[in-house]
Design an enzyme around this catalytic site. Structure first.
Site, short mmCIF file in Angstrom:
data_model
loop_
_atom_site.label_atom_id
_atom_site.label_comp_id
_atom_site.label_asym_id
_atom_site.label_seq_id
_atom_site.Cartn_x
_atom_site.Cartn_y
_atom_site.Cartn_z
N HIS A 169 0.81 -1.23 0.00
CA HIS A 169 0.00 0.00 0.00
C HIS A 169 0.84 1.28 0.00
O HIS A 169 0.32 2.36 -0.25
CB HIS A 169 -0.92 0.02 1.22
CG HIS A 169 -2.02 -1.00 1.14
ND1 HIS A 169 -3.34 -0.67 0.89
CD2 HIS A 169 -2.01 -2.36 1.25
CE1 HIS A 169 -4.08 -1.76 0.87
NE2 HIS A 169 -3.29 -2.80 1.08
N ASP A 382 3.64 9.65 -0.57
CA ASP A 382 2.47 8.86 -0.17
C ASP A 382 2.22 7.76 -1.20
O ASP A 382 2.37 8.02 -2.40
CB ASP A 382 1.24 9.77 -0.08
CG ASP A 382 0.26 9.34 0.99
OD1 ASP A 382 0.19 8.12 1.26
OD2 ASP A 382 -0.45 10.19 1.55
P1 ADP Z 1 -3.02 6.80 5.26
O1 ADP Z 1 -3.50 5.47 4.81
O2 ADP Z 1 -1.54 6.99 5.15
O3 ADP Z 1 -3.51 7.23 6.59
P2 ADP Z 1 -4.90 7.87 3.30
O4 ADP Z 1 -5.18 9.27 2.91
O5 ADP Z 1 -4.72 6.94 2.16
O6 ADP Z 1 -3.62 7.90 4.24
O7 ADP Z 1 -6.09 7.29 4.19
C1 ADP Z 1 -6.46 7.95 5.37
C2 ADP Z 1 -7.86 7.49 5.78
O8 ADP Z 1 -8.10 7.93 7.10
C3 ADP Z 1 -8.92 8.09 4.89
O9 ADP Z 1 -9.90 7.11 4.61
C4 ADP Z 1 -9.52 9.22 5.74
O10 ADP Z 1 -10.89 9.43 5.54
C5 ADP Z 1 -9.27 8.75 7.15
N1 ADP Z 1 -9.00 9.91 8.02
C6 ADP Z 1 -7.92 10.69 8.01
N2 ADP Z 1 -8.03 11.67 8.93
C7 ADP Z 1 -9.23 11.51 9.53
C8 ADP Z 1 -9.93 12.19 10.59
N3 ADP Z 1 -9.41 13.23 11.26
N4 ADP Z 1 -11.13 11.73 10.94
C9 ADP Z 1 -11.66 10.67 10.31
N5 ADP Z 1 -11.06 9.98 9.34
C10 ADP Z 1 -9.85 10.39 8.95
C1 G6P Z 2 -1.23 3.23 6.15
C2 G6P Z 2 -0.64 1.85 5.98
C3 G6P Z 2 -1.55 0.79 6.60
C4 G6P Z 2 -1.84 1.16 8.05
C5 G6P Z 2 -2.45 2.56 8.12
C6 G6P Z 2 -2.72 3.02 9.56
O1 G6P Z 2 -2.39 3.32 5.42
O2 G6P Z 2 -0.42 1.58 4.60
O3 G6P Z 2 -0.93 -0.49 6.55
O4 G6P Z 2 -2.73 0.21 8.61
O5 G6P Z 2 -1.53 3.48 7.54
O6 G6P Z 2 -1.59 2.86 10.36
P1 G6P Z 2 -1.55 1.92 11.68
O7 G6P Z 2 -0.11 1.85 12.02
O8 G6P Z 2 -2.38 2.66 12.67
O9 G6P Z 2 -2.15 0.59 11.31
#
Ligand code: ADP
Ligand code: G6P
Length: 475
Positions: A169, A382
Site C-alpha cells: 500500500h 504517499d
Molecule cells: P493513510 O492510509 O496513510 O492514513 P490515506 O489518505 O490513504 O492515508 O487514508 C487515510 C484514511 O483515514 C482516509 O480514509 C480518511 O478518511 C481517514 N482519516 C484521516 N483523517 C481523519 C480524521 N481526522 N477523521 C476521520 N477519518 C480520517
Molecule cells: C497506512 C498503511 C496501513 C496502516 C495505516 C494506519 O495506510 O499503509 O498499513 O494500517 O496506515 O496505520 P496503523 O499503524 O495505525 O495501522
C-alpha cells in the site's frame, strides 16, 4: 467475484475491526476504511477468512467478540495475538521506525535495529504458521502491506502451495534507497515468493523490478504487459503489477449529498460566512507534510494580503503511532506553528487556522469535505492518498479545488485536473493557494467533474476485482 469458487483468505497486520470497551461493556464493529468496505461483500460471498492482529489487550473476551462479528458481518476473523514486546519491536520498531520512513524516502527518520528486524521475522513467521494451520487447498491468499513482506516466504517453508498475492500500500523506494536496508536481500527474496505483487503506481512497480533485478542476478523479465510484468526467478514466475487503490465512490457521493451532511456542512460554513475554507485531513504522520503546509499557508497570508479574513485553514489531524518518538515531536511542531500563525494574523471575528486533533465521525468528515472550497493534500511522499479521492467524491456540486502533492501516488491519475505542487516548495504552494482561491467557477467545475468521473469509473470494487482476477491467472 461471485463466479470464483475459491475461498478468500485476507491477511493484514490489523484485523479490520474496532474493539472497544465502554463502561465495562465490550463491543466489536467493522472498521470503516475503504478496504474493509470494498472487501466485505467479496468476503461474504466467498466464505472469507481475515487473519490479523486484533490490536486489543488480553483482557478483551476475544472469542465471544469474534463470534459476534461473524454472525453480524457474515465472514470470519482469525486472530494472531502478539505479546507487548513483539508489538514494540515488530510493529512500532521495524515496521514503523524502519520500513515506513525508508519506503517514504525519509532516510533520516530510520532506525536500523537488529533486534527489531529479528522480531519482525519471527512475527511474520507466526502469521505464516497461523495461516498454514487454517488454509485449505484451493484457497486464494491475499497479504497486505509492509508489515508482512516475509509471510509469503515462510508460507512456502510451511509447504503452502496455493496462489499467494501481496499488495504493497505504500511507495516502493528506488534501488539507491532500498540498498541502505541492511537486510535488503532477505526482504526482496521474501517478496519474490509471492505469485502476484501489486503496487500502487507504475513508478513503484519499476522500482521493485529494478531492485529485484539488481539484487537477485538470476531474475529476468520474461513478459511485459500494460498492467504487469512477469519475472522469472529460478523455477518461479512472479507477476509484478500496478493496481492504484481507490474508494467506494457511490458511497461517498450518496452520503455527501444526504440532508444530514448538507446541514452539518452548512453549520461549518455559517461560522465563517463569506470565506473560503481550505481543508487538510491527515493522520498525524511526518510523511503528510503538515508543517510544510502550515508554512505555505502562512506565506500565502503574508504574500497576498487580499486573502486576509477571506480564507481559513481547517486542519484535522488524527492521532497516530504515538509510541514512535518522531510522531510525538511532530505534534509539538504543529502546535507551535498553528500558535504562531494565529497569534500573528487573527483578528476579531477571524481565526486563520482551525486545528482539530481527533478523528471525525463519518457525517463530520463528509461535511468538512463538502464545506471546503479547497483541499490541501500535500504529502512529502504517499503510496496513494485516499483523502484526495474522498474529497472529490464528496464534492457533489463540482465546486471544490484540489491542491495535490506531485509525490502522492494519486498524482498519477489526478494530476492533470488538480493543482499540482511540490510540498517542499513553500512559495509555490502559497501561489497555488491563491490560484485556487481565485479560480473561476467554470474552471472549478470542469476540473472537478473530470476528477469525479475518473474515480467513479476506477472505484475500489474494480480494484479488488482486478487484483483477484490477476491472482487467479497467476497460478
Ligand atoms: P493513510 O492510509 O496513510 O492514513 P490515506 O489518505 O490513504 O492515508 O487514508 C487515510 C484514511 O483515514 C482516509 O480514509 C480518511 O478518511 C481517514 N482519516 C484521516 N483523517 C481523519 C480524521 N481526522 N477523521 C476521520 N477519518 C480520517
Ligand atoms: C497506512 C498503511 C496501513 C496502516 C495505516 C494506519 O495506510 O499503509 O498499513 O494500517 O496506515 O496505520 P496503523 O499503524 O495505525 O495501522
Amino acid at each position: 467475484m461471485s463466479q470464483q469458487s475459491h475461498r478468500l483468505l485476507m491477511v493484514s497486520n490489523r484485523l479490520p475491526v474496532v474493539v472497544s470497551c465502554v463502561e465495562g461493556r465490550w463491543d466489536i464493529s467493522a472498521g470503516s476504511g475503504g478496504l474493509v468496505t470494498a472487501l466485505s461483500p467479496v468476503m461474504k460471498q466467498n466464505d472469507g477468512l481475515w487473519i490479523g492482529w486484533p490490536g486489543c489487550g488480553e483482557e478483551a473476551p476475544l472469542n465471544e467478540l469474534l463470534s459476534r462479528f461473524r454472525a453480524e458481518e457474515g465472514y470470519r476473523l482469525h486472530p494472531v495475538p502478539l505479546t507487548e514486546e513483539e508489538v514494540e519491536r515488530y510493529y512500532w520498531g521495524f515496521s514503523n521506525e524502519t520500513l515506513w520512513p525508508l519506503f517514504h524516502d525519509l532516510l533520516g527518520n530510520c532506525n536500523f535495529s537488529l533486534e527489531n528486524w529479528q522480531t519482525y521475522r519471527q512475527v511474520n513467521e507466526r502469521f505464516a504458521r497461523t495461516i498454514a494451520e487454517v488454509c485449505k487447498a484451493g484457497d486464494l491468499l491475499w497479504v497486505h502491506d509492509y508489515q508482512l513482506t516475509l509471510v509469503g516466504a515462510y508460507l512456502r517453508k510451511h509447504g503452502v502451495r496455493q496462489a499467494l498475492g501481496y499488495f504493497h500500500h505504500i511507495p516502493f523506494p528506488s534501488l539507491d534507497l532500498f540498498r541502505r536496508l541492511p537486510w535488503n536481500l532477505e526482504l526482496i527474496r521474501g517478496l519474490m515468493e509471492y505469485d502476484l505483487l501489486g503496487f500502487q503506481t507504475l513508478r513503484d512497480r519499476r522500482n521493485f523490478i529494478r531492485c529485484a533485478h539488481s539484487l537477485l542476478p538470476d531474475t529476468e523479465v520474461i513478459r511485459r504487459h500494460r498492467h504487469h510484468t512477469t519475472l522469472r526467478h529460478g523455477q518461479r514466475k512472479v507477476r509484478v503489477g500496478h493496481f492504484p487503490i481507490s474508494i467506494d465512490f457511490d458511497e461517498f457521493n450518496d452520503a455527501a449529498a444526504s440532508k444530514e451532511v448538507d446541514e452539518a456542512a452548512w453549520f461549518l460554513h455559517e461560522n465563517i460566512e463569506g470565506r473560503q475554507l481550505l481543508l487538510g485531513v491527515d493522520r498525524l504522520d511526518y510523511t503528510k507534510g503538515i508543517p510544510e503546509r502550515l508554512l505555505a499557508f502562512e506565506r500565502a497570508l503574508a504574500k497576498y494580503p487580499d486573502l486576509m479574513r477571506k480564507i481559513s485553514l481547517v486542519q484535522v489531524v488524527v492521532p497516530s503511532r504515538t509510541m514512535v518518538p518522531d510522531y510525538r515531536d511532530l505534534k509539538g511542531q504543529i502546535d507551535q506553528l498553528v500558535g504562531r500563525i494565529n497569534a500573528q494574523y487573527s483578528e476579531h471575528g477571524w481565526i486563520p487556522v482551525h486545528y482539530v486533533y481527533r478523528s471525525l465521525d463519518r457525517v463530520q468528515l463528509l461535511a468538512h469535505y463538502r464545506a471546503a472550497e479547497i483541499a490541501l493534500v500535500t504529502p512529502l511522499c504517499d503510496g496513494m492518498n485516499l483523502v484526495a479521492k474522498e474529497y472529490c467524491a464528496s464534492s457533489v456540486h463540482n465546486n471544490g479545488v484540489l491542491i495535490l502533492s506531485e509525490f502522492a501516488g494519486a498524482a498519477d491519475t489526478m494530476g492533470e485536473n488538480a493543482l499540482l505542487v511540490n510540498p517542499y516548495d513553500i512559495e509555490g504552494t502559497a501561489d497555488a493557494i491563491r490560484q485556487a482561491f481565485t479560480m473561476p467557477q467554470h474552471e472549478r467545475k470542469r476540473r472537478m467533474s473530470v476528477l469525479r468521473a475518473d474515480i467513479r469509473r476506477n472505484d475500489v470494487h474494480r480494484w479488488v476485482r482486478r487484483f483477484i482476477e490477476t491472482l487467479q491467472r497467476s497460478r
